[in-house]
Design a protein around this motif. Structure first.
Motif, short mmCIF file in Angstrom:
data_model
loop_
_atom_site.label_atom_id
_atom_site.label_comp_id
_atom_site.label_asym_id
_atom_site.label_seq_id
_atom_site.Cartn_x
_atom_site.Cartn_y
_atom_site.Cartn_z
N THR A 205 0.84 -1.20 0.00
CA THR A 205 0.00 0.00 0.00
C THR A 205 0.88 1.24 0.00
O THR A 205 2.03 1.21 0.43
N VAL A 206 0.29 2.31 -0.48
CA VAL A 206 0.94 3.62 -0.49
C VAL A 206 0.20 4.51 0.49
O VAL A 206 -1.02 4.69 0.35
N ALA A 207 0.92 5.04 1.45
CA ALA A 207 0.31 5.95 2.42
C ALA A 207 0.34 7.37 1.84
O ALA A 207 1.33 7.77 1.24
N VAL A 208 -0.74 8.11 2.01
CA VAL A 208 -0.80 9.52 1.59
C VAL A 208 -1.14 10.31 2.83
O VAL A 208 -2.20 10.09 3.44
N GLU A 209 -0.25 11.17 3.26
CA GLU A 209 -0.45 11.82 4.55
C GLU A 209 0.15 13.22 4.58
O GLU A 209 0.50 13.78 3.54
N GLY A 210 0.24 13.80 5.76
CA GLY A 210 0.75 15.15 5.87
C GLY A 210 -0.38 16.16 5.71
O GLY A 210 -1.48 15.94 6.24
N ALA A 211 -0.09 17.22 4.96
CA ALA A 211 -1.05 18.32 4.81
C ALA A 211 -2.16 17.96 3.83
O ALA A 211 -2.31 18.56 2.76
N VAL A 212 -2.91 16.94 4.21
CA VAL A 212 -4.06 16.52 3.40
C VAL A 212 -5.28 16.41 4.32
O VAL A 212 -5.14 16.11 5.51
N ALA A 213 -6.46 16.61 3.76
CA ALA A 213 -7.69 16.55 4.55
C ALA A 213 -8.01 15.11 4.93
O ALA A 213 -8.52 14.85 6.02
N ARG A 214 -7.69 14.15 4.03
CA ARG A 214 -8.08 12.76 4.24
C ARG A 214 -6.89 11.84 3.99
O ARG A 214 -6.67 11.41 2.86
N PRO A 215 -6.11 11.55 5.01
CA PRO A 215 -5.01 10.60 4.80
C PRO A 215 -5.54 9.31 4.20
O PRO A 215 -6.65 8.86 4.56
N LEU A 216 -4.74 8.73 3.30
CA LEU A 216 -5.19 7.53 2.59
C LEU A 216 -4.16 6.43 2.72
O LEU A 216 -2.98 6.66 2.99
N ARG A 217 -4.60 5.24 2.49
CA ARG A 217 -3.69 4.11 2.32
C ARG A 217 -4.23 3.34 1.12
O ARG A 217 -5.31 2.75 1.18
N LEU A 218 -3.52 3.40 0.01
CA LEU A 218 -4.03 2.90 -1.26
C LEU A 218 -3.28 1.66 -1.72
O LEU A 218 -2.04 1.66 -1.75
N SER A 219 -4.05 0.64 -2.08
CA SER A 219 -3.42 -0.54 -2.69
C SER A 219 -3.15 -0.22 -4.17
O SER A 219 -3.61 0.80 -4.70
N VAL A 220 -2.46 -1.12 -4.83
CA VAL A 220 -2.20 -0.95 -6.26
C VAL A 220 -3.53 -0.93 -7.01
O VAL A 220 -3.74 -0.14 -7.93
N ARG A 221 -4.45 -1.78 -6.58
CA ARG A 221 -5.76 -1.81 -7.21
C ARG A 221 -6.50 -0.48 -7.01
O ARG A 221 -7.10 0.06 -7.93
N ASP A 222 -6.42 0.05 -5.77
CA ASP A 222 -7.04 1.36 -5.50
C ASP A 222 -6.48 2.42 -6.45
O ASP A 222 -7.22 3.26 -6.97
#
Lengths: 345, 345
Positions: free
Chosen positions: B49-66
């Motif tokens: 998974t790829v984590a998306v975080e920091g200065a974002v409204a909605r932190p995400l954790r995305l799989s390759v499929r996502d």
């Protein structure tokens, strides 16, 4: 011509020594680099004569036998083409695209030029001695059909080791190397060692010939007056392994040569990394003012892949090879440190 | 590990494309150069998974499929290692000794990074986006065990062609090229195209990571503050004939490539002499902002011997390749004109 030489120009014949043929000491004659500005003149060694004239008391015309009768000596010198490694300068200057092999060492036998000048009665007002070859032609930007000619200051002309050579490595000179008689000027770049000598003129004014003032000059493009190229600059090269060569991991003996026209080589360093560590190579020869020094360096070759190897020499006057050769318009004296890529399996 | 690549370092694996494999258009995947700072991380494409975080409204954790479900696009870009041609700089800077083959072109399929950042709700105070790989290690002069990470300004991160690539040349990414997901930043040197992406962090202060501030920087050694390496500088190379190759006298088609991170290539010139005459090469492709241009030049090969061939490119912003690349401490952006020696039989 043979597998010892890499042809740089077929006509007139110009070729550098294949680096794998450069080793310790004397270069075999068939592997000695060849630099000619004009086609080889066909001279009959029986009838060829050398004129000695100008500011001399007794103009002479000497046959090869006459020269030999003045008494010969033998010495070993390293000779490098002034344009060697021109390809390493940027922007690439005009001229033959020499890489690194236009350097060789031979044993020369000949009569000192000074003995000839003494016999002719060199006059005290003479300041230079012009030596002219029998080769001639029309340089693209030259003044017409001219012979190859260079001058030496009187002191260099009279030096007991400045020879009119008749033999190379114990045999009569081959045609490509100036038969039957060529000048050999130790410590200076090869342009001074005029081949196929036909005329020697003592002069009282600075010589202004094409190869003295338009070529074989350092012109740095900075507006300063160009100066004639003279002594060889300090330099070194790696002869084993060669660029692109693959070696097994473990102890690798890196071998090379180093020379300078200013004096013997006292120090060679090698680096096998990004230059953080320069380490001393072992000099195999006592410093010699005329002959290159062999050196070796034990490289503990580890990590598989490409490695950049570099060497740099320091001579007895303290001059050290620069990181980059100094660019000049015609590309002479290019003596910068050159990395080679070697691969560990 | 094949005859398309020349190994520069075995571990971690670093290799450049053999120049004879560089041709028009797309580089076959097995011939695409490989630059890795650390060992390849073993990532399971099903569970990664790829984590998306920091200065974002909605932190995400995305799989390759996502990621794929956000919608993919395909584009072709030329990518060059920032250290390519480091070997041409003098003194040789520290770092991998790249010669000229660390440049390749591929067709990438992926989701725009901007789409991911939009989904996460990138906040207006974000100024940069840090992209971090799953690879990590201890650089010799670094701060300990760190991941590879680089930042992009928000505008570049949001550019619709900055991709989180999942495929290379129509196949899932190979491990050496960042499987299962890598960044692809068109026009920038390869260090920006972070492989094995694990984390994306929007930040509000300039990123000061090791690969942003200690490496992949231009440090000219002049006391000025170093600047991060970004766009590829204008460059060209000859792919045929190659250094040392022998050709028959007569018409020789000289072929090459040219590219720039600042825009398309509008002009390539070639010289086959001392540089007195630069002649126009023919561009075979319309200028492309992302993809190298192929060019060819008809050389009437005459005089037998060695010839120095050179090319230089000009891009749509008017930038022309310099005679020498500008030296900098770590050896990036080396784009000087490089002569190659070719022999006419």
């Amino acid at each position: 011509m043979n597998d010892h030489l890499v042809v740089v120009k077929a006509a007139p014949f110009n070729a550098e020594t294949a680096l794998r043929r450069l080793g310790e000491g004397i270069t075999p004659t068939p592997a000695f680099y060849v630099r000619s500005n004009f086609p080889v003149p066909a001279l009959d060694p029986q009838s060829h004569t050398v004129a000695v004239e100008g500011a001399v008391a007794r103009p002479l015309r000497l046959s090869v036998r006459d020269l030999r009768e003045l008494g010969v000596k033998t010495l070993v010198t390293t000779m490098e083409c002034a344009g060697n490694n021109r390809m390493a300068l940027a922007p690439l200057p005009t001229g033959e695209p020499w890489q690194g092999g236009a350097v060789s060492t031979a044993r020369w036998t000949g009569v000192p030029l000074g003995a000839v000048l003494e016999r002719a009665g060199l006059q005290p007002e003479a300041t230079e001695v012009v030596v002219e070859g029998a080769d001639h032609g029309r340089p693209k930007d030259g003044p017409g059909d001219i012979p190859f000619a260079r001058s030496l200051p009187v002191a260099k002309a009279m030096h007991p080791d400045t020879l009119l050579a008749l033999e190379m490595n114990g045999e009569p000179l081959p045609a490509d190397h100036g038969a039957p008689v060529r000048l050999v000027v130790p410590q200076w770049y090869g342009m001074a060692s005029v081949k196929w000598v036909a005329r020697i003129v003592a002069v009282t004014e600075p010589f202004t010939g094409y190869y003295q003032r338009q070529r074989y000059i350092y012109d740095y493009g900075d507006g300063a007056a160009p100066t004639p190229v003279t002594a060889m600059q300090v330099k070194s090269l790696i002869v084993s392994p060669l660029e692109g060569e693959e070696v097994a991991a473990g102890g690798v003996v890196v071998r090379g040569l180093a020379w300078s026209g200013a004096g013997g080589i006292v120090h060679v360093e090698v680096t096998v990394d990004g230059g953080e560590n320069w380490q001393d190579a072992r000099l195999l020869d006592a410093p010699s003012p005329y002959v290159w020094s062999s050196w070796e360096f034990h490289w503990e070759a580890g990590e598989p892949g490409r490695h950049a190897l570099r060497c740099r020499a320091t001579d007895s006057t303290g001059q050290r090879q620069p990181d980059s050769g100094k660019w000049n318009k015609y590309g002479y004296g290019s003596n910068g440190v050159r990395p080679i890529a070697v691969y560990i399996r």
